[in-house]
Design a protein around this motif. Structure first.
Motif, PDB file in Angstrom:
ATOM      1  N   ASN A   1      -5.349   3.268  -0.323  1.00 15.54           N
ATOM      2  CA  ASN A   1      -6.219   4.446  -0.312  1.00 15.54           C
ATOM      3  C   ASN A   1      -6.066   5.236   0.977  1.00 15.54           C
ATOM      4  O   ASN A   1      -6.165   6.472   0.968  1.00 15.54           O
ATOM      5  CB  ASN A   1      -7.676   4.018  -0.497  1.00 15.54           C
ATOM      6  CG  ASN A   1      -7.950   3.510  -1.902  1.00 15.54           C
ATOM      7  OD1 ASN A   1      -7.184   3.763  -2.823  1.00 15.54           O
ATOM      8  ND2 ASN A   1      -9.029   2.770  -2.066  1.00 15.54           N
ATOM      9  N   TYR A   2      -5.843   4.553   2.077  1.00 13.47           N
ATOM     10  CA  TYR A   2      -5.664   5.264   3.341  1.00 13.47           C
ATOM     11  C   TYR A   2      -4.324   5.993   3.367  1.00 13.47           C
ATOM     12  O   TYR A   2      -4.250   7.160   3.757  1.00 13.47           O
ATOM     13  CB  TYR A   2      -5.752   4.287   4.509  1.00 13.47           C
ATOM     14  CG  TYR A   2      -5.897   4.957   5.852  1.00 13.47           C
ATOM     15  CD1 TYR A   2      -7.148   5.207   6.397  1.00 13.47           C
ATOM     16  CD2 TYR A   2      -4.767   5.351   6.576  1.00 13.47           C
ATOM     17  CE1 TYR A   2      -7.280   5.824   7.621  1.00 13.47           C
ATOM     18  CE2 TYR A   2      -4.897   5.967   7.801  1.00 13.47           C
ATOM     19  CZ  TYR A   2      -6.152   6.201   8.327  1.00 13.47           C
ATOM     20  OH  TYR A   2      -6.281   6.829   9.535  1.00 13.47           O
ATOM     21  N   PHE A   3      -3.258   5.313   2.946  1.00 11.24           N
ATOM     22  CA  PHE A   3      -1.942   5.949   2.939  1.00 11.24           C
ATOM     23  C   PHE A   3      -1.882   7.115   1.963  1.00 11.24           C
ATOM     24  O   PHE A   3      -1.125   8.074   2.168  1.00 11.24           O
ATOM     25  CB  PHE A   3      -0.864   4.926   2.582  1.00 11.24           C
ATOM     26  CG  PHE A   3      -0.650   3.873   3.628  1.00 11.24           C
ATOM     27  CD1 PHE A   3      -1.088   4.053   4.930  1.00 11.24           C
ATOM     28  CD2 PHE A   3      -0.004   2.679   3.306  1.00 11.24           C
ATOM     29  CE1 PHE A   3      -0.899   3.077   5.895  1.00 11.24           C
ATOM     30  CE2 PHE A   3       0.193   1.702   4.267  1.00 11.24           C
ATOM     31  CZ  PHE A   3      -0.258   1.901   5.561  1.00 11.24           C
TER      32      PHE A   3
ATOM     33  N   ALA B   1      -6.874  -5.998   1.092  1.00 14.41           N
ATOM     34  CA  ALA B   1      -6.005  -5.355   2.070  1.00 14.41           C
ATOM     35  C   ALA B   1      -5.136  -4.280   1.417  1.00 14.41           C
ATOM     36  O   ALA B   1      -4.984  -3.171   1.943  1.00 14.41           O
ATOM     37  CB  ALA B   1      -5.130  -6.407   2.750  1.00 14.41           C
ATOM     38  N   VAL B   2      -4.560  -4.594   0.269  1.00 18.05           N
ATOM     39  CA  VAL B   2      -3.726  -3.620  -0.444  1.00 18.05           C
ATOM     40  C   VAL B   2      -4.573  -2.425  -0.888  1.00 18.05           C
ATOM     41  O   VAL B   2      -4.157  -1.268  -0.759  1.00 18.05           O
ATOM     42  CB  VAL B   2      -3.041  -4.281  -1.650  1.00 18.05           C
ATOM     43  CG1 VAL B   2      -2.317  -3.246  -2.503  1.00 18.05           C
ATOM     44  CG2 VAL B   2      -2.059  -5.348  -1.174  1.00 18.05           C
TER      45      VAL B   2
ATOM     46  N   GLY C   1       0.811  -1.213   0.000  1.00 13.96           N
ATOM     47  CA  GLY C   1       0.000   0.000   0.000  1.00 13.96           C
ATOM     48  C   GLY C   1       0.843   1.260   0.000  1.00 13.96           C
ATOM     49  O   GLY C   1       0.532   2.233  -0.708  1.00 13.96           O
ATOM     50  N   TYR C   2       1.927   1.255   0.763  1.00 13.61           N
ATOM     51  CA  TYR C   2       2.819   2.416   0.757  1.00 13.61           C
ATOM     52  C   TYR C   2       3.506   2.573  -0.591  1.00 13.61           C
ATOM     53  O   TYR C   2       3.643   3.690  -1.108  1.00 13.61           O
ATOM     54  CB  TYR C   2       3.858   2.264   1.862  1.00 13.61           C
ATOM     55  CG  TYR C   2       4.897   3.361   1.870  1.00 13.61           C
ATOM     56  CD1 TYR C   2       4.572   4.651   2.263  1.00 13.61           C
ATOM     57  CD2 TYR C   2       6.204   3.102   1.464  1.00 13.61           C
ATOM     58  CE1 TYR C   2       5.522   5.670   2.260  1.00 13.61           C
ATOM     59  CE2 TYR C   2       7.168   4.105   1.457  1.00 13.61           C
ATOM     60  CZ  TYR C   2       6.813   5.380   1.858  1.00 13.61           C
ATOM     61  OH  TYR C   2       7.756   6.381   1.842  1.00 13.61           O
TER      62      TYR C   2
ATOM     63  N   TRP D   1       2.989   6.035  -2.672  1.00 20.87           N
ATOM     64  CA  TRP D   1       3.997   7.084  -2.635  1.00 20.87           C
ATOM     65  C   TRP D   1       5.290   6.774  -3.367  1.00 20.87           C
ATOM     66  O   TRP D   1       6.155   7.645  -3.463  1.00 20.87           O
ATOM     67  CB  TRP D   1       4.320   7.422  -1.173  1.00 20.87           C
ATOM     68  CG  TRP D   1       3.159   8.034  -0.470  1.00 20.87           C
ATOM     69  CD1 TRP D   1       2.385   7.475   0.504  1.00 20.87           C
ATOM     70  CD2 TRP D   1       2.615   9.332  -0.706  1.00 20.87           C
ATOM     71  NE1 TRP D   1       1.405   8.332   0.889  1.00 20.87           N
ATOM     72  CE2 TRP D   1       1.525   9.499   0.167  1.00 20.87           C
ATOM     73  CE3 TRP D   1       2.952  10.376  -1.571  1.00 20.87           C
ATOM     74  CZ2 TRP D   1       0.764  10.649   0.196  1.00 20.87           C
ATOM     75  CZ3 TRP D   1       2.191  11.533  -1.543  1.00 20.87           C
ATOM     76  CH2 TRP D   1       1.111  11.660  -0.666  1.00 20.87           C
ATOM     77  N   LEU D   2       5.471   5.599  -3.869  1.00 22.16           N
ATOM     78  CA  LEU D   2       6.687   5.283  -4.616  1.00 22.16           C
ATOM     79  C   LEU D   2       6.381   5.266  -6.102  1.00 22.16           C
ATOM     80  O   LEU D   2       5.362   4.717  -6.528  1.00 22.16           O
ATOM     81  CB  LEU D   2       7.272   3.932  -4.182  1.00 22.16           C
ATOM     82  CG  LEU D   2       7.699   3.820  -2.715  1.00 22.16           C
ATOM     83  CD1 LEU D   2       8.327   2.460  -2.445  1.00 22.16           C
ATOM     84  CD2 LEU D   2       8.659   4.944  -2.331  1.00 22.16           C
TER      85      LEU D   2
END
Length: 279
Positions: free
Chosen positions: A164-166, A158-159, A97-98, A102-103
């Motif tokens: 979406n939250y991150f 889960a991903v 997820g991160y 963001w990457l």
């Protein structure tokens, strides 16, 4: 007049909610009372008769259940399946997820689109192909095989949830951390994970409850030595019919653990739901 009207309406709402709660708790209370009655008492009358004759109630059924090696082994198998599955799904989904949020890497959007597309794939479609694959790998019928299946089918949601939250984390916060010399690992561990704790706790609760209460996957992928509590109770029904003195305490014991987990993480779960609704 307005104050009295508000008090009356507030009281009616509370009374209605209490009534709904009592109706919802009635089957649970019936299951608990049934689990403490003998087979003879159960045959003579319904569980509500224990309210007038409390002498029927005892913990003998639970003592006998905990002395049943098949049940205790299946309970331990349930823990061995549920806990590692939940931990693996949360850890892998948090990392993915991160990365998706963001990457910047080649094919990021395409890969994430594939992950989202996997959300609509029913679990029943993969049962037979995965069973054949696990048979070739020597994992069929084992606890690791059940764990791997649950992890694979739990990761898409889960991903999607954690990405979406991150993604709602302010970009300026991450840029400031990078300017201070923080590596991606340090930003992830010391910034993203604490901020995303409510969503992670919510995901852990959902995943744990789903795996703990699962019977379909375990019924196909677990043999007699690896079967969880749900399959063990189902086999008791198949073998002995209406042995309520075994099924009721087993079912209530299977129910208690998820309730304890939920109430233990309730504060984080509510924070995650509220944060998701605001964002």
């Amino acid at each position: 007049m307005n104050a009295a009207r508000r008090w009356l309406s507030h009281g009616l709402v509370q009374a209605f909610l209490v009534l709904v709660g009592l109706v919802w708790l009635t089957p649970l209370a019936g299951l608990f009372l049934s689990s403490m009655r003998s087979a003879e008492d159960t045959a003579r009358g319904g569980w509500w008769t224990a309210l007038t004759t409390p002498g029927q109630l005892s913990f003998d059924n639970y003592s006998a259940l905990l002395q049943n090696s098949a049940i205790t082994q299946s309970l331990w198998n349930t823990v061995l399946i549920s806990v590692p599955t939940t931990v693996l799904v949360v850890v892998i989904a948090a990392l993915a997820g991160y990365a998706f949020a963001w990457l910047d890497f080649p094919g990021r959007d395409g890969v994430f689109l594939v992950v989202v597309a996997l959300l609509v794939v029913p679990v029943q479609i993969g049962l037979l192909p995965v069973a054949k694959l696990f048979g070739q790998l020597g994992l069929f019928g084992s606890i690791p095989g059940v764990i791997l299946f649950h992890v694979a089918y739990g990761l898409p949601f889960a991903v999607f949830l954690l990405r979406n939250y991150f993604a709602e984390i302010p970009k300026e916060m991450l840029e400031a951390a990078r300017m201070d010399g923080g590596t991606e690992w340090r930003i992830f561990l010391q910034l993203v994970l604490p901020v995303g704790r409510p969503a992670i706790a919510s995901l852990a609760i959902f995943q744990f409850l789903w795996v703990w209460n699962d019977m379909l996957v375990a019924l196909l992928f677990a043999d007699s030595s690896a079967q969880p509590l749900t399959v063990a109770l189902q086999s008791q029904i198949r073998q002995f019919g209406s042995n309520i003195d075994v099924l009721a305490p087993g079912a209530f014991l299977s129910l208690v653990v998820p309730l304890v987990v939920f109430f233990a993480f309730q504060r984080h779960f509510v924070q995650g739901v509220m944060a998701g609704s605001v964002k």
